[in-house]
Design a protein around this motif. Structure first.
Motif, PDB file in Angstrom:
ATOM      1  N   MET A   1       2.176  16.882   7.128  1.00  0.00           N
ATOM      2  CA  MET A   1       1.541  16.071   6.108  1.00  0.00           C
ATOM      3  C   MET A   1       0.492  15.160   6.730  1.00  0.00           C
ATOM      4  N   ASN A   2      -0.476  14.799   5.941  1.00  0.00           N
ATOM      5  CA  ASN A   2      -1.520  13.885   6.391  1.00  0.00           C
ATOM      6  C   ASN A   2      -0.962  12.472   6.494  1.00  0.00           C
ATOM      7  N   GLU A   3      -1.319  11.777   7.553  1.00  0.00           N
ATOM      8  CA  GLU A   3      -0.841  10.421   7.754  1.00  0.00           C
ATOM      9  C   GLU A   3      -1.969   9.535   8.266  1.00  0.00           C
ATOM     10  N   PHE A   4      -1.927   8.285   7.864  1.00  0.00           N
ATOM     11  CA  PHE A   4      -2.778   7.259   8.442  1.00  0.00           C
ATOM     12  C   PHE A   4      -1.873   6.354   9.280  1.00  0.00           C
ATOM     13  N   LYS A   5      -2.318   6.004  10.465  1.00  0.00           N
ATOM     14  CA  LYS A   5      -1.571   5.055  11.287  1.00  0.00           C
ATOM     15  C   LYS A   5      -2.085   3.638  11.067  1.00  0.00           C
ATOM     16  N   PHE A   6      -3.314   3.540  10.545  1.00  0.00           N
ATOM     17  CA  PHE A   6      -3.941   2.255  10.260  1.00  0.00           C
ATOM     18  C   PHE A   6      -4.614   2.339   8.893  1.00  0.00           C
ATOM     19  N   CYS A   7      -4.702   1.211   8.229  1.00  0.00           N
ATOM     20  CA  CYS A   7      -5.409   1.158   6.961  1.00  0.00           C
ATOM     21  C   CYS A   7      -6.891   1.440   7.205  1.00  0.00           C
ATOM     22  N   PRO A   8      -7.485   2.399   6.474  1.00  0.00           N
ATOM     23  CA  PRO A   8      -8.908   2.704   6.648  1.00  0.00           C
ATOM     24  C   PRO A   8      -9.837   1.545   6.267  1.00  0.00           C
ATOM     25  N   GLN A   9      -9.325   0.595   5.480  1.00  0.00           N
ATOM     26  CA  GLN A   9     -10.162  -0.511   5.026  1.00  0.00           C
ATOM     27  C   GLN A   9     -10.086  -1.738   5.938  1.00  0.00           C
ATOM     28  N   CYS A  10      -8.852  -2.175   6.291  1.00  0.00           N
ATOM     29  CA  CYS A  10      -8.722  -3.419   7.062  1.00  0.00           C
ATOM     30  C   CYS A  10      -8.145  -3.223   8.462  1.00  0.00           C
ATOM     31  N   GLY A  11      -7.665  -2.015   8.769  1.00  0.00           N
ATOM     32  CA  GLY A  11      -7.120  -1.739  10.097  1.00  0.00           C
ATOM     33  C   GLY A  11      -5.664  -2.126  10.282  1.00  0.00           C
ATOM     34  N   SER A  12      -5.001  -2.601   9.244  1.00  0.00           N
ATOM     35  CA  SER A  12      -3.595  -3.008   9.329  1.00  0.00           C
ATOM     36  C   SER A  12      -2.713  -1.826   9.724  1.00  0.00           C
ATOM     37  N   LYS A  13      -1.688  -2.137  10.504  1.00  0.00           N
ATOM     38  CA  LYS A  13      -0.707  -1.110  10.879  1.00  0.00           C
ATOM     39  C   LYS A  13       0.366  -0.948   9.804  1.00  0.00           C
ATOM     40  N   LYS A  14       0.269  -1.710   8.740  1.00  0.00           N
ATOM     41  CA  LYS A  14       1.295  -1.687   7.688  1.00  0.00           C
ATOM     42  C   LYS A  14       1.004  -0.658   6.592  1.00  0.00           C
ATOM     43  N   ILE A  15       0.041   0.219   6.801  1.00  0.00           N
ATOM     44  CA  ILE A  15      -0.297   1.227   5.796  1.00  0.00           C
ATOM     45  C   ILE A  15       0.968   1.991   5.403  1.00  0.00           C
ATOM     46  N   GLU A  16       1.167   2.201   4.124  1.00  0.00           N
ATOM     47  CA  GLU A  16       2.365   2.876   3.620  1.00  0.00           C
ATOM     48  C   GLU A  16       1.967   4.232   3.047  1.00  0.00           C
ATOM     49  N   THR A  17       2.715   5.259   3.419  1.00  0.00           N
ATOM     50  CA  THR A  17       2.474   6.615   2.934  1.00  0.00           C
ATOM     51  C   THR A  17       3.511   6.948   1.881  1.00  0.00           C
ATOM     52  N   HIS A  18       3.050   7.472   0.772  1.00  0.00           N
ATOM     53  CA  HIS A  18       3.932   7.863  -0.336  1.00  0.00           C
ATOM     54  C   HIS A  18       3.799   9.363  -0.552  1.00  0.00           C
ATOM     55  N   GLY A  19       4.634  10.123   0.114  1.00  0.00           N
ATOM     56  CA  GLY A  19       4.651  11.569  -0.075  1.00  0.00           C
ATOM     57  C   GLY A  19       3.454  12.316   0.484  1.00  0.00           C
ATOM     58  N   GLY A  20       2.684  11.681   1.344  1.00  0.00           N
ATOM     59  CA  GLY A  20       1.545  12.355   1.942  1.00  0.00           C
ATOM     60  C   GLY A  20       0.363  12.557   1.014  1.00  0.00           C
ATOM     61  N   VAL A  21       0.429  11.972  -0.185  1.00  0.00           N
ATOM     62  CA  VAL A  21      -0.665  12.111  -1.134  1.00  0.00           C
ATOM     63  C   VAL A  21      -1.162  10.763  -1.661  1.00  0.00           C
ATOM     64  N   HIS A  22      -0.505   9.688  -1.281  1.00  0.00           N
ATOM     65  CA  HIS A  22      -0.869   8.359  -1.775  1.00  0.00           C
ATOM     66  C   HIS A  22      -0.608   7.357  -0.651  1.00  0.00           C
ATOM     67  N   TRP A  23      -1.602   6.503  -0.390  1.00  0.00           N
ATOM     68  CA  TRP A  23      -1.471   5.487   0.648  1.00  0.00           C
ATOM     69  C   TRP A  23      -1.819   4.128   0.071  1.00  0.00           C
ATOM     70  N   THR A  24      -1.046   3.125   0.478  1.00  0.00           N
ATOM     71  CA  THR A  24      -1.325   1.750   0.061  1.00  0.00           C
ATOM     72  C   THR A  24      -1.206   0.836   1.269  1.00  0.00           C
ATOM     73  N   CYS A  25      -1.954  -0.273   1.203  1.00  0.00           N
ATOM     74  CA  CYS A  25      -1.896  -1.285   2.251  1.00  0.00           C
ATOM     75  C   CYS A  25      -1.481  -2.615   1.623  1.00  0.00           C
ATOM     76  N   PRO A  26      -0.338  -3.159   2.049  1.00  0.00           N
ATOM     77  CA  PRO A  26       0.097  -4.431   1.485  1.00  0.00           C
ATOM     78  C   PRO A  26      -0.773  -5.609   1.930  1.00  0.00           C
ATOM     79  N   ASP A  27      -1.526  -5.447   3.013  1.00  0.00           N
ATOM     80  CA  ASP A  27      -2.343  -6.550   3.519  1.00  0.00           C
ATOM     81  C   ASP A  27      -3.642  -6.741   2.733  1.00  0.00           C
ATOM     82  N   CYS A  28      -4.321  -5.654   2.358  1.00  0.00           N
ATOM     83  CA  CYS A  28      -5.622  -5.796   1.695  1.00  0.00           C
ATOM     84  C   CYS A  28      -5.666  -5.170   0.301  1.00  0.00           C
ATOM     85  N   GLY A  29      -4.599  -4.471  -0.095  1.00  0.00           N
ATOM     86  CA  GLY A  29      -4.571  -3.853  -1.416  1.00  0.00           C
ATOM     87  C   GLY A  29      -5.194  -2.475  -1.484  1.00  0.00           C
ATOM     88  N   TYR A  30      -5.589  -1.907  -0.331  1.00  0.00           N
ATOM     89  CA  TYR A  30      -6.169  -0.556  -0.303  1.00  0.00           C
ATOM     90  C   TYR A  30      -5.224   0.395  -1.005  1.00  0.00           C
TER      91      TYR A  30
END
Length: 176
Positions: A1-30
């Protein structure tokens, strides 16, 4: 599955993956959804034979392919089918019509694209030999263009699962 290790918008390591089709960042709202990409393929038939070629690039290098590819932004499926045929084999297909669609996956480098592959169908009045004389593999994605009897086609040689499923429907259609 596709994964991000960092948020593409703010660089946060807290990027959350939801089933490999949806990503959210709690730090910036991405918030990103990875929807299916649209792709097309053409079944070009002449005298009961199917035009195929050998794929020269990955994924599925060396397997049998059809003229086709990804739909560009702002293009209809039909426009993409015409453009891809022109780019890959140097000819604009004759009148063609929608045939069927299937989901597929397309691994490319470090990503796996989910696609919806739409297949079109065209029956040519020209002979396979006449068509082959016109074909020019333009963009380097295809080689060894040839027409194959449907009964002789080994489905294990076909590049993609969606193409194999569409081919099974095509055989049914042409046997009726």
């Amino acid at each position: 599955m596709n994964e991000f290790k960092f948020c593409p918008q703010c660089g946060s390591k807290k990027i959350e993956t939801h089933g490999g089709v949806h990503w959210t960042c709690p730090d910036c709202g991405y918030d990103l959804y990875n929807n299916d990409a649209a792709a097309v393929g053409l079944f070009l038939i002449s005298q009961g034979k199917l035009l195929t070629f050998t794929r020269t690039k990955n994924p599925q290098k060396g397997k049998l392919g059809l003229p086709g590819g990804f739909v560009n932004k702002g293009e209809s499926l039909e426009e993409a089918c015409s453009r891809e045929c022109s780019e890959e084999i140097g000819i604009t297909p004759p009148d063609f019509s929608y045939f069927c669609s299937f989901p597929n996956t397309y691994p490319y480098k470090t990503l796996v694209y989910s696609t919806c592959d739409a297949f079109f169908y065209a029956e040519c009045s020209e002979t396979p030999e006449e068509i082959l004389k016109k074909i020019q593999t333009v963009d380097g994605e295809a080689e060894n263009c040839k027409f194959i009897n449907l009964e002789e086609l080994d489905v294990n040689e076909i590049a993609f699962d969606s193409m194999r499923k569409a081919f099974a429907l095509l055989k049914e259609k042409l046997q009726k």
